[in-house]
Design a protein around this motif. Structure first.
Motif, mmCIF file in Angstrom:
data_model
loop_
_atom_site.group_PDB
_atom_site.id
_atom_site.type_symbol
_atom_site.label_atom_id
_atom_site.label_comp_id
_atom_site.label_asym_id
_atom_site.label_seq_id
_atom_site.Cartn_x
_atom_site.Cartn_y
_atom_site.Cartn_z
ATOM 1 N N SER A 49 22.330 -16.175 -13.381
ATOM 2 C CA SER A 49 21.412 -16.071 -15.012
ATOM 3 C C SER A 49 21.720 -17.738 -15.842
ATOM 4 O O SER A 49 21.106 -18.489 -16.335
ATOM 5 N N LEU A 50 23.181 -17.944 -15.630
ATOM 6 C CA LEU A 50 23.356 -19.226 -16.099
ATOM 7 C C LEU A 50 22.924 -20.758 -15.315
ATOM 8 O O LEU A 50 22.390 -21.493 -16.454
ATOM 9 N N ASP A 51 22.630 -20.322 -14.282
ATOM 10 C CA ASP A 51 21.933 -21.547 -13.727
ATOM 11 C C ASP A 51 21.070 -21.306 -13.219
ATOM 12 O O ASP A 51 20.584 -22.907 -13.299
ATOM 13 N N GLY A 52 20.457 -21.080 -14.631
ATOM 14 C CA GLY A 52 18.870 -21.153 -14.449
ATOM 15 C C GLY A 52 18.288 -19.813 -13.767
ATOM 16 O O GLY A 52 16.832 -20.185 -13.249
ATOM 17 N N ALA A 53 18.663 -19.541 -13.084
ATOM 18 C CA ALA A 53 17.935 -18.010 -11.509
ATOM 19 C C ALA A 53 17.251 -17.877 -12.091
ATOM 20 O O ALA A 53 16.945 -16.796 -13.513
ATOM 21 N N THR A 54 15.556 -17.467 -11.711
ATOM 22 C CA THR A 54 14.851 -16.274 -12.117
ATOM 23 C C THR A 54 15.666 -14.994 -11.388
ATOM 24 O O THR A 54 16.226 -14.895 -11.074
ATOM 25 N N LYS A 55 14.778 -14.170 -12.383
ATOM 26 C CA LYS A 55 14.816 -12.588 -11.509
ATOM 27 C C LYS A 55 14.225 -12.755 -9.893
ATOM 28 O O LYS A 55 15.427 -11.820 -9.284
ATOM 29 N N TRP A 56 13.516 -12.765 -9.470
ATOM 30 C CA TRP A 56 13.607 -12.589 -8.168
ATOM 31 C C TRP A 56 14.111 -13.659 -8.216
ATOM 32 O O TRP A 56 14.783 -13.646 -6.708
ATOM 33 N N GLN A 57 14.406 -14.977 -7.903
ATOM 34 C CA GLN A 57 15.963 -15.532 -7.552
ATOM 35 C C GLN A 57 17.461 -14.771 -7.253
ATOM 36 O O GLN A 57 17.496 -14.675 -6.730
ATOM 37 N N GLN A 58 17.596 -14.104 -8.922
ATOM 38 C CA GLN A 58 18.082 -13.278 -8.537
ATOM 39 C C GLN A 58 18.459 -11.764 -7.518
ATOM 40 O O GLN A 58 19.528 -11.982 -6.802
ATOM 41 N N PHE A 59 17.114 -11.974 -7.030
ATOM 42 C CA PHE A 59 17.109 -10.279 -5.994
ATOM 43 C C PHE A 59 17.592 -11.045 -4.940
ATOM 44 O O PHE A 59 17.944 -10.845 -4.079
ATOM 45 N N TRP A 60 16.445 -11.818 -4.542
ATOM 46 C CA TRP A 60 16.697 -12.958 -2.829
ATOM 47 C C TRP A 60 17.609 -13.506 -2.695
ATOM 48 O O TRP A 60 17.752 -13.356 -1.177
ATOM 49 N N LYS A 61 18.318 -13.842 -3.567
ATOM 50 C CA LYS A 61 19.781 -15.245 -3.092
ATOM 51 C C LYS A 61 21.028 -14.456 -3.880
ATOM 52 O O LYS A 61 22.128 -14.373 -3.463
ATOM 53 N N VAL A 62 20.856 -12.834 -4.384
ATOM 54 C CA VAL A 62 22.342 -13.003 -4.808
ATOM 55 C C VAL A 62 21.938 -11.115 -4.464
ATOM 56 O O VAL A 62 22.749 -10.674 -3.731
ATOM 57 N N THR A 63 21.118 -10.172 -4.859
ATOM 58 C CA THR A 63 21.189 -9.299 -4.526
ATOM 59 C C THR A 63 20.397 -8.762 -3.198
ATOM 60 O O THR A 63 21.719 -7.647 -2.072
ATOM 61 N N PHE A 64 19.554 -9.472 -2.604
ATOM 62 C CA PHE A 64 19.123 -8.263 -1.203
ATOM 63 C C PHE A 64 20.262 -9.263 -0.438
ATOM 64 O O PHE A 64 20.238 -7.832 0.924
ATOM 65 N N PRO A 65 20.902 -9.903 0.204
ATOM 66 C CA PRO A 65 21.988 -9.932 0.999
ATOM 67 C C PRO A 65 23.431 -9.553 1.194
ATOM 68 O O PRO A 65 23.981 -9.039 1.809
ATOM 69 N N ILE A 66 23.525 -8.696 -0.563
ATOM 70 C CA ILE A 66 24.494 -7.793 0.091
ATOM 71 C C ILE A 66 24.239 -7.236 -0.158
ATOM 72 O O ILE A 66 25.053 -6.118 0.236
ATOM 73 N N ILE A 67 22.949 -6.217 -0.190
ATOM 74 C CA ILE A 67 22.337 -4.767 0.046
ATOM 75 C C ILE A 67 21.636 -5.104 1.428
ATOM 76 O O ILE A 67 21.106 -3.913 2.176
ATOM 77 N N ALA A 68 21.991 -5.985 2.665
ATOM 78 C CA ALA A 68 21.699 -6.079 3.445
ATOM 79 C C ALA A 68 21.821 -4.915 4.921
ATOM 80 O O ALA A 68 20.681 -4.227 5.123
ATOM 81 N N PRO A 69 22.737 -4.516 4.614
ATOM 82 C CA PRO A 69 23.352 -3.406 5.318
ATOM 83 C C PRO A 69 22.534 -2.117 5.094
ATOM 84 O O PRO A 69 22.112 -1.345 5.684
ATOM 85 N N PHE A 70 22.354 -2.083 3.957
ATOM 86 C CA PHE A 70 21.679 -0.446 3.542
ATOM 87 C C PHE A 70 20.249 -0.368 4.058
ATOM 88 O O PHE A 70 19.647 0.150 4.517
ATOM 89 N N PHE A 71 19.735 -1.751 3.625
ATOM 90 C CA PHE A 71 18.564 -2.608 4.355
ATOM 91 C C PHE A 71 17.957 -2.094 5.961
ATOM 92 O O PHE A 71 17.452 -1.086 6.293
ATOM 93 N N THR A 72 18.806 -2.617 6.398
ATOM 94 C CA THR A 72 19.377 -2.504 7.846
ATOM 95 C C THR A 72 18.995 -0.464 8.136
ATOM 96 O O THR A 72 18.457 -0.429 9.156
ATOM 97 N N ILE A 73 20.126 0.867 7.761
ATOM 98 C CA ILE A 73 20.240 1.545 7.587
ATOM 99 C C ILE A 73 19.038 2.219 7.577
ATOM 100 O O ILE A 73 18.527 3.088 8.165
#
Length: 278
Positions: free
Chosen positions: A177-201
């Motif tokens: 947020s401090l770097d100016g990321a939007t909600k979509w950018q936070q999801f695609w660049k932060v959230t999704f890479p971390i939960i990728a194993p759950f996505f695979t399952i």
């Protein structure tokens, strides 16, 4: 202590599976006391049977569409439930409720809804599409089953995605947020890479379960109209236990098992490679 469990598993799972493979090389109809070995004749006939081909086409079409929609809906709902909203735990319980209900019960309820309630609503609103029973249409019956499956299957996937979202450190959101990321950018660049194993399952389990769809079809269309919504599992059941094609459908079951195993392994390899690229 493990031996009783192993014996039970072998008796009710491994042994029947081996017997099924054995019978797939015979012409046994499931009733008579005698049968002959026919080699690979059943396997050759499988690839020449139009009913079997249509069943595989329907099952894969249904499984692919259901897997995509279930995971999109589940992930969207999980992200919403993970936000700081009032009554978050209450909504989590509500969304998980469909997973508690029996599959056949849910199927019969939706069958009644599509057959009686929805057409009546369509008549009153003068909407021709809703006025007819969707389950009686060869073209649209599969959509009715799809709605049933998505409604119930999303519950389990939502819980898995929620578990994955709990592993994402809040500090990463604050920093982005401090770097100016939007909600979509936070999801695609932060959230999704971390939960990728759950996505695979979720993707692998969803695809596997939808390729094996059975109960929902039995409770809604029973494979009809005609063979329009007959999945592979239902075809094996009907042909093997009621149609006198026990050996032929045993061969179908063997091919079916191999197909599901190959698809699951392929999914795992591709999705895990994507995890590493992230």
């Amino acid at each position: 202590m493990v031996i009783p469990a192993v014996l039970l598993f072998a008796t009710f799972h491994t042994l029947p599976a081996i017997q099924g493979i054995y019978y797939s090389f015979t012409n046994w109809n499931g009733i008579s006391l005698t049968y002959d070995f026919v080699g690979f004749k059943n396997y050759v006939n499988l690839f020449q049977d139009e009913v079997v081909k249509n069943s595989y086409f329907f099952t894969f079409k249904f499984a692919v569409v259901a897997t995509i929609l279930v995971n999109i809906i589940s992930l969207s709902v999980a992200v919403g439930l993970n936000a700081k909203i009032k009554g978050r735990n209450f909504f989590r319980a509500i969304y998980f409720l469909p997973n508690v209900l029996g599959v056949l019960i849910v199927g019969f309820i939706f069958n009644f809804f599509f057959t009686n309630i929805l057409p009546e609503v369509g008549d009153k609103l003068h909407i021709d599409f809703l006025s007819t029973n969707i389950l009686g249409s060869e073209k649209y019956a599969w959509i009715g089953i799809l709605i049933v499956v998505i409604w119930q299957a999303s519950a389990f996937n939502i819980i898995l995605y929620l578990s994955g979202l709990q592993t994402v450190p809040q500090e990463l959101y604050e920093a982005s947020s401090l770097d100016g990321a939007t909600k979509w950018q936070q999801f695609w660049k932060v959230t999704f890479p971390i939960i990728a194993p759950f996505f695979t399952i979720n993707m692998v389990l969803s695809m596997k379960n939808f390729l094996m769809v059975f109960d929902q079809i039995v409770a809604t269309t029973n494979g009809g109209p005609g063979h329009a919504t007959e999945s592979i599992s239902l075809l094996i059941y009907n042909g093997g236990f009621a149609g006198g094609e026990f050996a032929f459908q045993s061969a179908n079951a063997v091919i079916y098992f191999i197909v599901i195993m190959v698809v699951s392994i392929f999914q795992i390899k591709v999705l895990q490679r994507r995890e590493m690229d992230m």
